[in-house]
Structures are given as C-alpha cells and as structure tokens.
Motif scaffolding. Structure first.
Motif, PDB file in Angstrom:
ATOM      1  N   PHE A 183     109.395  89.681  75.154  1.00 42.25           N
ATOM      2  CA  PHE A 183     110.243  90.485  76.128  1.00 42.25           C
ATOM      3  C   PHE A 183     112.108  89.809  76.220  1.00 42.25           C
ATOM      4  O   PHE A 183     112.735  90.730  76.378  1.00 42.25           O
ATOM      5  N   ALA A 184     112.189  88.658  75.913  1.00 46.14           N
ATOM      6  CA  ALA A 184     113.157  87.692  76.054  1.00 46.14           C
ATOM      7  C   ALA A 184     114.481  88.423  75.800  1.00 46.14           C
ATOM      8  O   ALA A 184     115.685  87.858  76.218  1.00 46.14           O
ATOM      9  N   GLU A 185     113.565  88.442  74.261  1.00 42.77           N
ATOM     10  CA  GLU A 185     114.544  89.246  73.576  1.00 42.77           C
ATOM     11  C   GLU A 185     115.202  90.277  73.026  1.00 42.77           C
ATOM     12  O   GLU A 185     116.035  90.566  72.800  1.00 42.77           O
ATOM     13  N   ARG A 186     114.560  91.707  74.695  1.00 42.27           N
ATOM     14  CA  ARG A 186     115.266  92.421  74.236  1.00 42.27           C
ATOM     15  C   ARG A 186     115.477  92.924  75.828  1.00 42.27           C
ATOM     16  O   ARG A 186     114.741  92.835  76.689  1.00 42.27           O
ATOM     17  N   PRO A 187     116.258  92.244  76.878  1.00 45.77           N
ATOM     18  CA  PRO A 187     116.505  92.374  78.029  1.00 45.77           C
ATOM     19  C   PRO A 187     116.872  93.446  78.575  1.00 45.77           C
ATOM     20  O   PRO A 187     116.720  94.011  79.762  1.00 45.77           O
ATOM     21  N   GLN A 188     116.747  94.425  77.584  1.00 48.45           N
ATOM     22  CA  GLN A 188     117.465  95.663  78.699  1.00 48.45           C
ATOM     23  C   GLN A 188     116.354  96.674  78.352  1.00 48.45           C
ATOM     24  O   GLN A 188     116.638  97.865  78.398  1.00 48.45           O
ATOM     25  N   THR A 189     115.201  96.527  78.894  1.00 51.47           N
ATOM     26  CA  THR A 189     114.291  97.813  78.348  1.00 51.47           C
ATOM     27  C   THR A 189     112.786  97.069  79.580  1.00 51.47           C
ATOM     28  O   THR A 189     113.168  96.735  80.091  1.00 51.47           O
ATOM     29  N   ASN A 190     112.230  98.392  79.666  1.00 52.20           N
ATOM     30  CA  ASN A 190     111.144  98.968  80.222  1.00 52.20           C
ATOM     31  C   ASN A 190     110.187  97.859  80.109  1.00 52.20           C
ATOM     32  O   ASN A 190     109.457  98.775  78.753  1.00 52.20           O
ATOM     33  N   LYS A 191     110.266  96.866  80.483  1.00 50.69           N
ATOM     34  CA  LYS A 191     108.517  95.774  79.516  1.00 50.69           C
ATOM     35  C   LYS A 191     106.944  96.538  80.385  1.00 50.69           C
ATOM     36  O   LYS A 191     106.638  95.465  81.816  1.00 50.69           O
ATOM     37  N   ILE A 192     105.850  96.355  79.307  1.00 51.18           N
ATOM     38  CA  ILE A 192     104.794  96.338  79.926  1.00 51.18           C
ATOM     39  C   ILE A 192     103.591  95.934  79.376  1.00 51.18           C
ATOM     40  O   ILE A 192     103.716  95.772  77.787  1.00 51.18           O
ATOM     41  N   LEU A 193     102.597  95.146  80.150  1.00 56.66           N
ATOM     42  CA  LEU A 193     101.600  94.644  78.875  1.00 56.66           C
ATOM     43  C   LEU A 193     100.821  94.680  79.963  1.00 56.66           C
ATOM     44  O   LEU A 193     100.064  95.042  80.922  1.00 56.66           O
ATOM     45  N   ILE A 194      99.646  95.200  79.145  1.00 57.51           N
ATOM     46  CA  ILE A 194      98.431  95.679  79.201  1.00 57.51           C
ATOM     47  C   ILE A 194      97.856  94.769  78.664  1.00 57.51           C
ATOM     48  O   ILE A 194      97.205  94.484  77.223  1.00 57.51           O
ATOM     49  N   LEU A 195      96.572  93.730  80.006  1.00 54.81           N
ATOM     50  CA  LEU A 195      95.891  92.520  79.171  1.00 54.81           C
ATOM     51  C   LEU A 195      94.670  92.810  79.455  1.00 54.81           C
ATOM     52  O   LEU A 195      94.287  93.463  80.545  1.00 54.81           O
TER      53      LEU A 195
END
Length: 328
Positions: A183-195
């Motif tokens: 996600f660090a490579e795409r800073p302008q996104t809404n970042k969600i992780l489902i673990l």
C-alpha cells in the motif's frame, strides 16, 4: 443505442427554408432562386433547368451536415466504473491448524480452509469495481495475487491454495507488514486489509506490534477475522470428549490490530457466522462501483459528414459530365 450530444443543434435545420421563404417574399416571381445554402462548388455547377434535382441534393446534404453537427454517438451497455479509490488486500492463514475439520458446508464436515474458500469466493464476486489482492502466510508471507480488478484471477488463486505450502506456523506480523509495503506504493488509495487466521503469531521476521505501527503509519485499516469452532467432540481412549480447537487463537492481539487501525475484529465459529461477517463487511466498506456506472461512447459524426461530402462530389461530377455533353 444512438444518442446526440448536441441535440439542440438540430434547431438550425429549418434556417435555409426560412431564408428561402423570406427571399421569395421580397423578390419578383420571375427571378431565379440561387441555392445560397449550398457550397459554392455545387451552386456554380447546378443550372436552373435542373433545380429540382439540385434542391433535393441540397436538402439531403444540409440534413447530413446538421446531423453531424448534433454529434451522434453510440452508447454501449452500462458497465461498472473501475475506481482506484478503494484497494482491498485479503490475507489468508495457511498454517497447519487450518486443516482442522470443525466447519460444515451444507451439512458436510470440512476443514477451515475449504470453508474459507467457499465463503470468500462469494465475497470476492460481490466486490465489483474494487481492486483486490491476495496474500498467503504461514512460516512467512508472500503475495499470491497483486492488486487487480480481475476478481476471477483472485478467486482462482485462492481456490488453488493448499495447506502447508509455506510451512506450519503463523506469521501474522509478516502478512500485515507486506500489506503495508504494498500500500505504501499507492498513497492515494483507501487501504483495507482483511486478515483471516485461526491462531497466534508464531513465526516471521516482524512482530504484530511492529506490523501494527507500519499499518498505522501508512493508513491501513485492518479487519481481523478469527476462524474456528469453540467446541468439538473427539474420540479418545476413554471415550468421547469435548475440546476447544480454537484455544490457540489470540483474540486480544487480533482485536488490538483492528481497533487501533479503525477496523473491527470478528469471530467466525461457523460457516454461517463467516457469511454474516462478509455481508457486514459489505456495509462497512460499500462497493465503489455500485453507483458509478459508465456507458462506452463511440462517436458517429464522421459518417453523416462523409455522406454529405460524397453527395456533393456526386453532384459536382454529374454537373461536370452534363456540361461536357452539352458542349461536346
């Protein structure tokens, strides 16, 4: 279907007729009418004796030019817009404990991973318009499917996963750290992780606490899901006994990961509970593409424009041939 971008431009079509009517009202009846609304090359080659044919060509050419001015376009079927605003990484535990058969699908006992594939495929199918990725983790973590709009590929990659592919233990911290790195490579996104896991962190190079700080730094929201029944009956030397197959599940750690990143922790003790969790996740993180549809547009104005030029060319050729015959 065919649509016109500038439909109002059709209002100019009767202008030549109005002009002709006004000229007739202010000129002598014997005075010939000049086809001023035609291009010069056409009006110069059309004689009064052939005015009826010339008028028909003039009306046809003018109509085609007006249609071209109205910018006709073909509208395709509505399709979901691919929106880069939401990216969702799914991290799946492949440790040895995921083979415990304490889940059921349609009354048949299955292991945890089989149940997870069954439920998650439906969830992936519903994420139209989202960019999805898949991380698998056990002794370490790796990206099985990079971020993509191709949900079918993510589903296939998930279906092809097998237990013990990368070891027996559980590297939860590595999975979160790898997600944060992606996600660090795409800073302008809404970042969600489902673990999704059924245990506790027992392997890896990054601890859950370190991974949590990385997730917070890069703005990753984590939804954690603890999978596994709380009680099953097993056969032993002294008969049947009840055991807790999820005794190693670290709920406190999973809850902390979720709460400190703005997500939520869920407990899935059965297939039905996991299905409800994914339905609830759909409400927490609604699909971006649901209300954002677009229709592909194909411009068609060049067709009536080309026809107009074709008829003008035919009129010019016809007039030229007629002149040669008259002087031949």
């Amino acid at each position: 279907m065919i649509d016109f971008a500038w439909l109002w431009a059709g209002l100019v079509w009767p202008v030549p007729l109005l002009y002709r009517w006004l000229r007739r009202a202010h000129t002598q009846p014997t005075q010939p009418l000049n086809m001023t609304h035609l291009p010069a090359v056409a009006s110069a080659t059309i004689k009064p004796s052939n005015s009826r044919w010339a008028n028909a060509i003039g009306v046809l050419v003018w109509t085609l030019l007006v249609i071209a001015l109205m910018r006709p376009q073909w509208l395709g079927e509505p399709i979901p817009a691919q929106n880069d605003a939401r990216e969702m990484m799914i991290a799946v535990d492949l440790s040895g404990s995921m083979e415990i058969a304490d889940m059921a699908i349609d009354g048949q006992q299955v292991d945890r991973l089989t149940m997870l594939k069954h439920v998650m495929n439906d969830f992936i199918e519903r994420r139209v318009g989202d960019r999805l990725g898949l991380i698998l983790f056990a002794d370490t973590a790796y990206v099985q499917a990079p971020m993509t709009f191709d949900r079918a590929t993510v589903q296939k990659m998930l279906d092809e996963t097998v237990l013990r592919l990368i070891g027996e233990r559980t590297a939860i911290g590595d999975a979160i750290a790898l997600t944060a790195k992606r996600f660090a490579e795409r800073p302008q996104t809404n970042k969600i992780l489902i673990l999704v896991t059924d245990g506790q962190n027992t392997a890896g190079n990054v601890s859950p606490a370190q991974a949590l700080e990385l997730a917070k730094y890069y703005g990753v929201k984590i939804y954690t899901i603890g999978v596994g029944a709380e009680e099953i009956v097993v056969d032993g030397f002294f008969g049947q006994r009840r055991v807790n197959p999820s005794r190693d599940l670290d709920e406190n750690m999973l809850r902390q990961l979720a709460e400190e990143t703005g997500g939520e922790y869920f407990r899935a003790r059965s297939t039905e509970e996991l299905e409800r969790i994914y339905t609830e996740l759909d409400t927490y993180e609604p699909v971006q593409g649901d209300n954002q549809l677009r229709r592909p547009q194909t411009a068609l104005y060049h067709w009536p424009l080309a026809l107009a030029w074709l008829f003008l060319a035919l009129a010019f050729i016809h007039a030229t041939v007629r002149t040669w015959r008259q002087h031949g």
